[in-house]
Write a protein that holds these residues in place. Sequence first.
Motif, PDB file in Angstrom:
ATOM      1  N   ALA A 219       2.107   3.424 -11.361  1.00 19.10           N
ATOM      2  CA  ALA A 219       2.364   5.085 -10.877  1.00 19.10           C
ATOM      3  C   ALA A 219       3.831   5.757 -10.663  1.00 19.10           C
ATOM      4  N   ASN A 220       5.235   4.954 -11.027  1.00 16.22           N
ATOM      5  CA  ASN A 220       6.276   5.419 -11.361  1.00 16.22           C
ATOM      6  C   ASN A 220       7.130   5.694 -12.593  1.00 16.22           C
ATOM      7  N   VAL A 221       6.379   7.048 -12.953  1.00  7.44           N
ATOM      8  CA  VAL A 221       6.212   7.588 -14.025  1.00  7.44           C
ATOM      9  C   VAL A 221       7.025   8.343 -14.441  1.00  7.44           C
ATOM     10  N   LYS A 222       8.211   8.324 -13.902  1.00  8.14           N
ATOM     11  CA  LYS A 222       9.670   9.012 -13.930  1.00  8.14           C
ATOM     12  C   LYS A 222      10.488   7.760 -14.374  1.00  8.14           C
ATOM     13  N   GLY A 223      10.160   6.642 -14.264  1.00  3.51           N
ATOM     14  CA  GLY A 223      10.786   5.184 -14.591  1.00  3.51           C
ATOM     15  C   GLY A 223      11.857   4.950 -13.435  1.00  3.51           C
ATOM     16  N   ARG A 224      11.648   5.542 -11.755  1.00  5.26           N
ATOM     17  CA  ARG A 224      12.899   5.473 -10.943  1.00  5.26           C
ATOM     18  C   ARG A 224      13.243   3.074 -10.987  1.00  5.26           C
ATOM     19  N   PRO A 225      14.345   2.996 -11.043  1.00  2.45           N
ATOM     20  CA  PRO A 225      14.423   2.107 -10.586  1.00  2.45           C
ATOM     21  C   PRO A 225      14.290   1.286  -8.881  1.00  2.45           C
ATOM     22  N   LEU A 226      14.364   0.235  -8.011  1.00  3.59           N
ATOM     23  CA  LEU A 226      14.095  -0.281  -7.069  1.00  3.59           C
ATOM     24  C   LEU A 226      15.488  -0.786  -6.906  1.00  3.59           C
ATOM     25  N   SER A 227      15.827  -0.708  -5.721  1.00  5.93           N
ATOM     26  CA  SER A 227      17.214  -1.918  -5.348  1.00  5.93           C
ATOM     27  C   SER A 227      16.676  -3.232  -4.728  1.00  5.93           C
ATOM     28  N   GLY A 228      15.932  -2.592  -3.918  1.00  7.85           N
ATOM     29  CA  GLY A 228      15.457  -4.141  -3.231  1.00  7.85           C
ATOM     30  C   GLY A 228      13.346  -3.800  -2.600  1.00  7.85           C
ATOM     31  N   ASN A 229      13.490  -4.974  -1.968  1.00  8.18           N
ATOM     32  CA  ASN A 229      11.732  -5.190  -1.022  1.00  8.18           C
ATOM     33  C   ASN A 229      11.518  -3.998  -0.094  1.00  8.18           C
ATOM     34  N   ILE A 230      12.689  -3.676   0.261  1.00  4.34           N
ATOM     35  CA  ILE A 230      12.367  -2.471   1.669  1.00  4.34           C
ATOM     36  C   ILE A 230      12.494  -1.060   1.122  1.00  4.34           C
ATOM     37  N   TRP A 235       8.703   3.164  -0.768  1.00  2.00           N
ATOM     38  CA  TRP A 235       7.938   4.756  -1.212  1.00  2.00           C
ATOM     39  C   TRP A 235       6.767   3.794  -1.295  1.00  2.00           C
ATOM     40  N   LEU A 236       5.567   2.568  -1.245  1.00  2.38           N
ATOM     41  CA  LEU A 236       4.498   3.217  -1.036  1.00  2.38           C
ATOM     42  C   LEU A 236       3.843   3.936   0.178  1.00  2.38           C
ATOM     43  N   TYR A 237       4.542   3.475   1.280  1.00  2.00           N
ATOM     44  CA  TYR A 237       4.399   4.034   2.453  1.00  2.00           C
ATOM     45  C   TYR A 237       4.136   5.210   2.713  1.00  2.00           C
ATOM     46  N   ALA A 238       5.352   6.176   1.445  1.00  2.00           N
ATOM     47  CA  ALA A 238       4.925   7.497   1.201  1.00  2.00           C
ATOM     48  C   ALA A 238       4.100   8.174   0.104  1.00  2.00           C
ATOM     49  N   TYR A 239       3.693   7.223  -1.185  1.00  2.00           N
ATOM     50  CA  TYR A 239       2.249   7.332  -1.337  1.00  2.00           C
ATOM     51  C   TYR A 239       1.395   6.837  -1.284  1.00  2.00           C
ATOM     52  N   TRP A 240       0.737   5.780  -0.253  1.00  2.00           N
ATOM     53  CA  TRP A 240      -0.393   6.007   0.756  1.00  2.00           C
ATOM     54  C   TRP A 240      -0.485   6.585   1.786  1.00  2.00           C
ATOM     55  N   LYS A 241       0.778   7.369   1.877  1.00  2.00           N
ATOM     56  CA  LYS A 241       1.445   8.059   3.400  1.00  2.00           C
ATOM     57  C   LYS A 241       0.568   7.185   5.047  1.00  2.00           C
ATOM     58  N   LYS A 242       0.102   5.506   4.948  1.00  2.00           N
ATOM     59  CA  LYS A 242      -0.644   4.834   5.545  1.00  2.00           C
ATOM     60  C   LYS A 242       0.188   3.388   5.993  1.00  2.00           C
ATOM     61  N   PRO A 243       0.417   2.809   7.437  1.00  2.00           N
ATOM     62  CA  PRO A 243       1.203   1.656   7.115  1.00  2.00           C
ATOM     63  C   PRO A 243       0.543   0.041   6.078  1.00  2.00           C
TER      64      PRO A 243
END
Length: 633
Positions: A219-230, A235-243
Motif C-alpha cells: 500500500a505504500n505507493v510513495k515508498g516511505r521508509p519505516l523506522s521500526g515496528n511501532i 501506520w496500519l491503525y491510520a490505514y484501517w482506523k481500527k485496533p
Amino acid sequence: MYKLSQIIQKYRNARIAVIGDLCLDMYYFLSEEKSEISVETGHRTQSVSKFASEAGGAGNVAINLKALGALSVDAYGVIGADPFGLTLESILSKEGVNCDNVLIQENNWNTHVYHKFFRNRIEEPRCDIGNFNKVSDTTILSLLNNFESKLSSYDAIIINEQIAHGYHNTNFQVKLSAIIEQNKSKYLWITDCRHLNSRYNHTIRKLNIHEARAIFTEANVKGRPLSGNIELLNWLYAYWKKPLVITLGEDGAIAIDDKGNVHEINGVNIIGQMDTVGAGDAFLSAFALSLATGGEMSDALNTGNLAAAVSVTKLFQTGHPSVDEIIEMGKSTDYRYNPEIAADIRKAEFLDGTSIEKVGIKKTGYPRVAIFDHDGTISTLRHGWEPIMKEVCMNAILGSSIDLASIKELDKVSNAVDDMIEKTTGVQTIIQMHHLSEMVRSFGLVPENEVLSPIEYKKIYNDKLLDMVSGRVELFKKGLLSVDDVTMKGALTFLEHLKKRGVLIYLASGTDMSDVQREASILGYDSYFNGGIFGSVGNTSSDPKRGVIETIIKSLPDDINAEDCYVFGDGPVEMREAAKREFTRIGMVSDERQRWGINNEKRSRLILGGAQVLIPDFSWIPKLAADLGWEDK
C-alpha cells in the motif's frame, strides 16, 4: 499474578464462534527399523514408529479456546465426506467444541489434511490434501445462514483464513463482509487471515510481523521508509482506523487500541527447544478470550503472549496451553528486552568518544550494593568453556551415530546446542545439563538405556573444564601468570574502590560454589566480597543469582532504592533477574581472550537480557561514572 488469575477466570463465561478453515494435521515419525523391500515395487518401505493426528487451522483455535475454559465454542467450517473429516470432527467433539455447523460437502471437497513426516526429528517435505477444493454456493449460503441465526448468542467471533484454496472465495467474502457491516458495533469481531488481511473491515486484525510489513509494502505507493515496528503499527491503525495487534515471534507483540494508545509486551525468554507450530493460534485464543470477557488491550496482549510462550514448549504438536500453564508461565517471567536494538548495531547509542553503549539508562546514584557475576566478568580462568560444553553436548546427543550423521543432521544438532548455550549462559551448570538430557531424548538418536542423568553429564563436562582451569591455576601458582593475566582489565581496581566507599559487594556465579570460592581465594580477591560469595549447590530450584538478589531485597534499608543496587555481568541471567527488581544493570561485553575490548557476540544476548549499559571492561568505569553523575550525588 492475582490480576492474571482474575482475567483468566472470566474465560469460563465466554461464548465464542470460530468461522474458518478446519484442517487435520497428521504427524508421522519415520524410522529405518523394521523396514523392508516391497515385493510389488522393489522399493524400501518406511516404517512409522509413532503417529498422531490433531486439529489444525480454525480447529486448533477452537480447541485452544475450550482448553482455556471458554463456556461454549461453536465451529463453522467445511469438511469432506471422507475418513479424515470424521477424524477431525471426532477430535473437535472430544474436546468439547460444538460441530453442529461443520458442514460436509459431498462433491469437489476433500477435508484439508497436512501430512507431516519427521525423520530423526527433522521435518521432511509435507503432503497436502485439499488444494483443489471448490466450495459450492449452496454450502456457503447454508454456512452463513446458520452463523447469522446464532450471531446474537456470541461474545466474540473469530474469523480464520489460512488456506488459499479454502471456502473464503469472493462470494463468501462479500456475504460475510455484509454481515460484519450490519453488526460492526454489536459484537467483537477478530480476524486472523493469511491472505485476506485487507478484506474483512470493522474487525480487530491479528497479524504477524511479516504479514504487517507485506501490507505496508503493497500500500505504500510513495515508498516511505519505516523506522521500526511501532511506526508500522501506527501506520496500519491510520490505514484501517481500527485496533489491531501484531505478533513479533519470540520478541513479543504490539497492539493499538480504539483510542490510538500503543501497548507493548516483551517476548518470553524460553530456554530449550521450541516448536512454533500453533503459537499464533494460542496467542489468538487467549487474546480473544481476554477481550471478550471485558479485559483491556494490555491484558489481552499479556495473556496472548504467555499462551504463545507455553505453546512453543510443546514439541512436535500444535500445543494447547491450559489455564494452569499460563498462570505458571506468568510467575516471575523471563522476558526479552529491546529486541530491535539487540538485532541491529546501527541502532546503538554510544556515549560520545567511548565504547560505552547506553540502552535507556538514566542518571543514577553511586552504587550502594554491587553484585558481580564471576566468569567472564571478573575472572577469565574459564575462558573457552563454550567449546568444551558444545563438544560434550554434541557427543551426548549424537552418541554412536556421530560419525554416520548427515551434514543436515549435524547442522540441526549443532544449531540446537548453540542456541541452548546462548540462552543458558550464566545459569547453573546443572540446569544446562537438565536441558542437555531433554535434548538427547528429543533428538532420539541415543537408546533410552544409554541416556545419562544430568549429574552424569555434568561430571563429564566438569572433568574436561577443570582440566583446563587447573592448568591455568598451576601456571598462576608458579608465577608464570599474574592476577592481571586472569582477570578482566580494571576489575580489581574497581572492587577496591567500591570497598573503600563502603559498598556492600556480592559475588554470584552459576559455577559450583566450592569452585568459585576456591578460585577467588587462590587469585586473592575473595576479601573484597563483604556480602558473600555464592555459587551453585546443585539445586535447580535455587539459582544463586536470584537468591542473592532476593536476599538483598528483603534486607534493603529504607534509604536504598532499587536503582542504587547494581548488577555487573556478561550473561543474560543476571541481567533478567536484576530487571525484575528494577536494579541497575551493567552488561560486560568483555573479550575474555585478551581481557579488554569488546566481544560483539555478547552484545545481543545482554541487551535481550535487559542490560541498560554495555561496557567492554572496568577501565571504562570512570567515563560511565561521570556520565551517570555518581560523584555528584
